[in-house]
Design a protein around this motif. Structure first.
Motif, short mmCIF file in Angstrom:
data_model
loop_
_atom_site.label_atom_id
_atom_site.label_comp_id
_atom_site.label_asym_id
_atom_site.label_seq_id
_atom_site.Cartn_x
_atom_site.Cartn_y
_atom_site.Cartn_z
N LEU A 1 58.66 -8.63 14.89
CA LEU A 1 57.54 -9.30 15.54
C LEU A 1 56.26 -8.75 14.91
O LEU A 1 56.17 -7.55 14.65
CB LEU A 1 57.58 -9.00 17.04
N VAL A 2 55.29 -9.60 14.65
CA VAL A 2 54.04 -9.15 14.04
C VAL A 2 52.89 -9.44 14.99
O VAL A 2 52.75 -10.57 15.45
CB VAL A 2 53.80 -9.85 12.68
N ALA A 3 52.08 -8.44 15.31
CA ALA A 3 50.93 -8.62 16.19
C ALA A 3 49.69 -8.16 15.45
O ALA A 3 49.67 -7.09 14.87
CB ALA A 3 51.13 -7.81 17.48
N THR A 4 48.63 -8.96 15.48
CA THR A 4 47.45 -8.63 14.69
C THR A 4 46.20 -9.14 15.34
O THR A 4 46.26 -9.94 16.29
CB THR A 4 47.59 -9.22 13.27
N ASN A 5 45.04 -8.69 14.88
CA ASN A 5 43.78 -9.29 15.30
C ASN A 5 42.94 -9.68 14.09
O ASN A 5 41.74 -9.93 14.21
CB ASN A 5 43.00 -8.34 16.24
N ASN A 6 43.60 -9.70 12.89
CA ASN A 6 42.84 -10.05 11.68
C ASN A 6 43.80 -10.68 10.66
O ASN A 6 45.00 -10.82 10.91
CB ASN A 6 42.20 -8.79 11.11
N ASP A 7 43.26 -11.06 9.51
CA ASP A 7 44.05 -11.83 8.53
C ASP A 7 45.06 -11.01 7.75
O ASP A 7 46.00 -11.54 7.19
CB ASP A 7 43.10 -12.48 7.50
N SER A 8 44.85 -9.68 7.67
CA SER A 8 45.58 -8.93 6.64
C SER A 8 47.09 -8.89 6.86
O SER A 8 47.85 -8.75 5.92
CB SER A 8 45.03 -7.52 6.52
N ALA A 9 47.54 -9.03 8.13
CA ALA A 9 48.97 -8.87 8.39
C ALA A 9 49.78 -10.07 7.91
O ALA A 9 51.01 -9.99 7.84
CB ALA A 9 49.19 -8.65 9.88
N ILE B 1 52.04 -3.94 13.74
CA ILE B 1 50.76 -4.19 14.39
C ILE B 1 49.61 -3.94 13.43
O ILE B 1 49.66 -3.06 12.57
CB ILE B 1 50.58 -3.29 15.64
N SER B 2 48.55 -4.72 13.60
CA SER B 2 47.35 -4.50 12.81
C SER B 2 46.13 -4.71 13.69
O SER B 2 45.92 -5.81 14.22
CB SER B 2 47.29 -5.44 11.61
N GLY B 3 45.34 -3.67 13.86
CA GLY B 3 44.13 -3.76 14.68
C GLY B 3 42.87 -3.71 13.84
O GLY B 3 41.81 -3.34 14.33
N GLY B 4 43.00 -4.07 12.56
CA GLY B 4 41.81 -4.02 11.71
C GLY B 4 41.87 -2.83 10.79
O GLY B 4 42.81 -2.04 10.82
N TRP B 5 40.87 -2.67 9.95
CA TRP B 5 40.83 -1.61 8.96
C TRP B 5 39.55 -0.79 9.11
O TRP B 5 38.47 -1.33 9.29
CB TRP B 5 40.91 -2.21 7.55
N SER B 6 39.72 0.50 9.02
CA SER B 6 38.57 1.40 9.16
C SER B 6 38.32 2.08 7.82
O SER B 6 39.20 2.77 7.29
CB SER B 6 38.89 2.45 10.23
N PRO C 1 38.01 -10.57 3.36
CA PRO C 1 37.14 -10.19 4.48
C PRO C 1 37.94 -9.95 5.75
O PRO C 1 38.69 -10.80 6.19
CB PRO C 1 36.22 -11.39 4.64
N VAL C 2 37.82 -8.76 6.26
CA VAL C 2 38.58 -8.41 7.44
C VAL C 2 37.68 -8.53 8.65
O VAL C 2 36.80 -7.73 8.86
CB VAL C 2 39.11 -6.97 7.33
N ARG C 3 37.89 -9.57 9.39
CA ARG C 3 37.11 -9.73 10.60
C ARG C 3 38.06 -9.65 11.77
O ARG C 3 39.08 -10.31 11.77
CB ARG C 3 36.44 -11.12 10.60
N SER C 4 37.81 -8.81 12.68
CA SER C 4 38.64 -8.83 13.87
C SER C 4 37.77 -9.20 15.05
O SER C 4 36.66 -8.70 15.18
CB SER C 4 39.31 -7.48 14.09
N VAL C 5 38.24 -10.09 15.82
CA VAL C 5 37.44 -10.58 16.93
C VAL C 5 38.09 -10.11 18.21
O VAL C 5 39.29 -10.17 18.36
CB VAL C 5 37.39 -12.12 16.88
N GLY C 6 37.30 -9.68 19.12
CA GLY C 6 37.86 -9.25 20.39
C GLY C 6 38.43 -7.85 20.31
O GLY C 6 38.45 -7.22 19.26
#
Lengths: 966, 116
Positions: free
Chosen positions: A330-338, A421-426, A476-481
């Protein structure tokens, strides 16, 4: 728990997956005693995953089972012990360990083993162990009673008790450009810098240059990354002055662009005698930081089970190591990279992807279309809310978020064995922050990004957060929310995996009014583990901000400090261990001392004989025998460590007179004067002798310890205060061997040697210096005495020392014996001669030790003169040097009490021993108004024991000095 | 670790040097009061900004010299020989690389006075 299922992708797919592997070189290794197989090119983590090993260790506080979470240095879970015994290395991230044949690794925690751990009981009683529990519990009787148990439960392994047999090196570099990071951005920067002809150093943490673009399928300059890297590597190879360091992590940025790098040498090389690690200290004029970005997690209940992994890392395991993270993913993400992972799992590896969950309201059209083409369901506005599984993951509950992401509207369940899981990149900006660069939380990327332009550090690529730069490969890594699930309970939502800190802990800190981010950090220990919060600081920042009703950008961030990754102490020490820890200075007669039973000890930097042990003697007996010999016949002492300084020049006398409390203008040629030098505050700095060799040449002696300090002191005053005085200061301590011949028979023995010096008493009285020749060598002979006996300090050029020493020993047979420092100090104690630093401290002024009149009588100014007039230095109740006699041994450091005194202490014993000839206990002490108390009784207090002593005037032997003046 | 520009040897690492406290401290006359003398011995200014101080190249050429260092950023803005006056420095100056600025060599005054 079966650990033997295979998750390695083979067959046709093997051609495109597993780019780091050498599939023709199988490797055998052991984990927790169980044999496994892998390939050369694997890391320990990738090989364990390939073998289906899910549980790698247990968590720090709650002993929950944990598995591999990432593919790099940010790994918080898969910490192992490598090897055992003296070579054991603890807390090594399995994601960085290069697999080699016969590698042995062990999980840290878990009793009896990592699968079944009795420590899990802490998880079942979790509410008791909330943040800061140790401030509220374990208080009676005191916390040390529980310390041993707590340490064992923490499960960070047991440090080896044997000395480390591995070698380490510290190396130094100077360069014009230091490029940190060898990915696309770093390679571009290094190539550009090298092209200008600058001296460049490129440091990359990986085994292979190129970083992500080797495997993630993205394009650089129109070609695939994998094709581009060899081209640019070839270009770099032709650079004029470029050094490439691989496996090298930049760990710290220090003032003025000094950067510390840590290079890891592969384990198998270390065992062949190469250093295990190298610590590079680089002085750069300009730094390019191309360290990329670190993926961040999503936060939800039970987000720490083995099988839950960062999506980018799962992608790397697939492409670089040919390992699938599960069979039903299962893949869960908040951005495009996953989405790249999803594509590769389904198409390249034929692994089932159950669904993609995206917390955003809508996703880019091309990604949605792609998933449709792959027949993978896409759930927008969805986030995991809970997981199931005893040990490893078996299922995930997914919640559909309300429009404002504050609530969950409905829940769906999936059975799966892996959740990526992917919550964005720092951006990885530790070094930028250490260099003083400011970071600010950016709402559009939900990450900390650099804001100021640093004068000497350029941030390039993904690390700059500017994902539109051509050198960045992350689209471009945009995470919303938010990254955080709104469904609790919060004490099951992990923020910091390494320190087992949950969202509930953060809430507790805020309730207890620790609201600043630095306070929350310290109260909960979030981000304080060895991973320095690389996958937890950002989520913690966001959660704290939202709970406080602030925007994360208003909160600031915790201070980032070196090192970026843990550094072995050995690497910092380098070769300076054991014999090489400190420089060791040897006396000119060193070989003779060794051959004749000397017990050498460290006195400052010098190796000096403390005693010379004869057969069957104890140290104590030897000291007494030596001192006896000196007092009764004669002894020979190697005094070469004594400081010697020549001062030449027309103004030498005027210059030196400003340093001593003694009036040097009355000093006649060939006469030796003992004097004290003070600091400007009036405190005694050094004691020694001054002798005039010629009107424009003087010779000083100093204490051994201060030889360097006094010559530096003279230089400093000359250069900074009195440059107009014409003097040259020449330290000559090492040029001269000093043989101290002491005792009633000294003259008799010395006179037998071939010399042009008249040693008779009339021709050469006490406190004189004669220059001439001895056994054909140039010599300067002092008559000064530290022992209280007739003493000649014979100075000959250092090379001649051993010959003259042996000649004296031969001539003096059978009575002349060597004596060491301990006997010397005992004899000087009897005479009440000052031993600086023992009988004096940082407050002692000349009057305290009986030299007040000499200082007061000197009309000319000298360093410290004005300070001696300060009220503090003329107080009548100051501590003054006196002698003590007692019936039982007096212990150094004992405190003294005068009869009827109301003070806690009236002083203390500074030196003590037994008089040489009588054997009676004697001591020197600093006593309040000591000189007025002569004859009085004092009580002597030593750790609960009390004895009596009587105050006397030193010396205890030969007050008239007849023995010295013979 | 500071990188200190020795006027004689060039830029070297901090461990090669000995620190000597502030420059241009004037010693009071022998006739000064005890309070003035104690103030001279023990009290020093602690500015937030440019600080003029003495450094000796102990493990190098052995020469003492003066340095202007910003106490917050540790930037060394100037280095000048012992006995010279400090160069004119803009307090807000941020130099990227250390500069070696020498004021005109006026005959040594204004440094720590010689004893009476």
């Amino acid at each position: 728990m079966s650990d033997t299922a295979s998750f390695r992708i083979g067959g046709i797919s093997a051609r495109s997956l597993g780019s780091a592997l050498h599939r023709d070189q199988p490797v055998r290794f052991c984990f927790d005693g169980q044999p496994f197989a892998g390939f050369a090119g694997d890391t320990l983590a990738s090989a364990l995953l390939a073998n289906g090993a899910r549980t790698i260790g247990r968590s720090f506080k709650f002993h929950r089972p944990r598995g591999v979470y990432s593919c790099g240095l940010e790994e918080p879970n898969a910490l192992v012990q490598l090897a055992s015994g003296a070579r054991a290395v603890l807390s090594e991230r399995a994601t960085l360990v290069e697999l080699s044949d016969d590698l042995e690794a062990f999980s840290h925690a878990g009793w009896p083993n990592r699968h079944w751990d009795i420590g899990r009981v802490l998880d079942f009683t979790a509410p008791l162990w909330a943040a800061g529990f140790y401030n509220k519990t374990f208080l009676w009787p005191n916390w040390h009673a529980y310390e041993g148990l707590v340490r064992r439960m923490a499960g960070s392994g047991r440090a080896p008790g044997e000395p480390d047999p591995d070698r380490y090196e510290v190396c130094h570099l100077h360069c014009e450009v230091l490029v940190i990071g060898g990915g696309a951005a770093g390679l571009n920067a290094a190539s550009g810098a090298a092209h200008t002809g600058a001296r460049v150093v490129l440091a990359d943490a990986g085994v292979q240059l190129g970083g992500r673009c080797n495997w993630d399928g993205s394009q650089v300059n129109g070609v695939s990354g994998a094709a581009w890297v060899p081209v640019i590597a070839k270009r770099l190879a032709g650079a004029r002055d470029l050094r490439i360091l691989r496996r090298t992590t930049a760990v710290g940025h220090y003032e003025r662009d000094v950067v510390a790098l840590l290079e890891r040498v592969p384990v198998h090389n270390a065992q062949r005698g190469m250093p295990r690690e190298r610590y590079w200290i680089v002085r750069a004029e300009h730094i390019v930081l191309a360290t990329g970005a670190i993926e961040q997690p999503l936060i939800f209940c039970n987000n720490d089970r083995p099988g839950i992994m960062l999506a980018g890392s799962a992608h790397e395991y697939l492409r670089r190591y040919g390992v699938a993270v599960g069979r039903r993913v299962l893949v869960a993400t908040n951005n495009d990279s996953a989405y790249a992972l999803v594509r590769d799992l389904k198409q390249e590896a034929q692994v089932e992807v159950l669904a993609v969950l995206d917390t955003r309201i809508e996703v880019p059209r091309r990604l949605a279309d792609e998933l449709r083409a792959l027949a993978i369901p896409l759930h927008v506005r969805s986030i995991p809310v809970d997981t199931r599984g005893f040990g490893a993951l078996s299922g995930v509950s997914v919640g559909r978020l309300s429009r404002d992401a504050q609530r969950v509207e409905s829940v769906q369940h999936f059975s799966c064995d892996a959740l990526a899981i992917s919550g964005g990149w720092s951006p990885a900006l530790q070094l930028y922050s250490q260099a003083g660069g400011r970071l600010v939380y950016c709402e559009h990327s939900n990450a900390l990004e650099p804001v100021t332009k640093h004068p000497t550090m350029t941030v390039a690529g993904a690390a700059s957060g500017d994902s539109t730069a051509t050198t960045s490969l992350l689209s471009p890594v945009r995470s919303v929310g938010s990254r955080v699930s709104p469904v609790g309970p919060t004490h099951r939502q992990w923020v910091d995996l390494r320190h087992d800190v949950t969202v509930a802990d953060l809430e507790l800190a805020l309730r207890e009014n620790y609201s600043s981010i630095e306070h929350v950090k310290r109260y909960t220990t979030v981000g304080m583990a060895a991973d320095q919060g690389k996958t937890s600081n950002l989520a913690a920042l966001e959660i704290i901000a939202r709970r406080r009703g602030l925007k994360p950008s208003e909160l600031g961030h915790t201070t980032l400090r070196p090192p970026v990754v843990p550094v072995t102490l050995g690497a910092i020490a380098g070769r300076a261990v054991g014999e090489l820890f400190a420089p060791s200075r040897q006396l000119p007669m060193h070989e003779w001392h060794l051959a004749h039973g000397a017990l050498l000890e460290n006195y400052g930097e010098w190796r000096r004989p403390a005693v010379y042990l004869e057969a069957g003697e104890s140290r104590h007996e030897a000291i007494r025998r030596e001192a006896h010999a000196v007092r009764n016949t004669a002894g020979l002492f190697d005094g070469s460590a004594l400081g010697k300084i020549e001062v030449h020049g027309p103004d030498a006398l005027a210059f030196l007179d400003r340093f001593y409390i003694n009036d040097l203008t009355t000093l006649k040629a060939g006469r030796v004067r003992y004097g004290l030098m003070l600091r400007e505050s009036g405190v005694i700095f050094d004691d020694g002798t001054v002798v005039q060799l010629a009107p424009d040449r003087f010779l000083l002696t100093t204490t051994s310890a201060n030889a360097g300090r006094v010559s530096a002191w003279l230089e400093e005053w000359h250069q900074c205060e009195w440059p107009q005085l014409r003097v040259a200061i020449l330290p000559v301590t090492e040029q001269w061997a000093c043989l101290s011949l002491a005792g009633p028979s000294a003259r008799e023995i010395l006179s037998k040697l071939e010399t042009n010096i008249d040693f008779s008493a009339a021709a050469f009285p006490h406190l004189g210096l004669r220059e001439g020749r001895l056994l054909g060598h140039p010599t300067r002979v002092y008559r000064v005495s530290f022992t209280g006996e007739l003493t000649y300090e014979i100075n000959v050029p250092a090379d001649a020392g051993p010959r003259v020493w042996e000649a004296l020993v031969d001539t003096g047979q059978p009575v002349l014996k060597p004596f060491g420092l301990e006997a010397l100090l005992l004899m000087r104690l009897e005479k009440g001669f000052l031993h600086l630093g023992t009988d004096t401290d940082g407050t002692t002024v000349p009057d305290d030790v009986g030299w007040g009149e000499v200082a007061a009588n000197k009309r000319a100014d000298f360093i410290g003169k004005r300070s001696l007039l300060l009220p503090e230095h003329v107080r009548p109740d100051r501590l003054q040097l006196v002698g003590l006699v007692g019936d039982t041994d007096i212990i150094v450091g004992s405190h003294l009490r005068l009869t009827g005194s109301g003070e806690i202490t009236d002083g203390w014993v500074t030196s003590a021993g037994r008089a040489v000839l009588t054997g009676k206990p004697i001591a020197l002490a600093l006593l309040r108004s000591g000189r007025h108390c002569v004859g009085a009784e004092v009580s002597v207090h030593d750790v609960g024991q009390v004895m009596r002593a009587r105050v006397v005037n030193p010396p205890f032997l030969d007050p008239a000095g007849d023995r010295m003046n013979a | 670790m500071l990188r200190i520009p020795c006027p004689y040897c060039g830029v070297r690492d901090e461990p090669e040097f000995t620190f000597g406290g502030p420059s241009h401290v004037t010693r009071p006359a022998f006739a000064a009061t005890d309070a003035e003398w104690a103030d001279y011995l023990f009290n020093r200014d602690n500015p937030k900004g440019i600080h003029y101080e003495r450094w000796g190249h102990a493990y190098g050429c052995g020469r003492w010299f003066n340095v202007a260092r910003h106490t917050v950023t540790h930037e060394i803005v100037a280095a000048y020989r012992m006995g010279e006056q400090p160069p004119v420095i803009d307090q807000g100056q941020r130099g990227a690389t250390p500069t070696l600025d020498f004021a005109e060599d006026r005959e040594g005054t204004g440094k720590r006075g010689a004893p009476v």
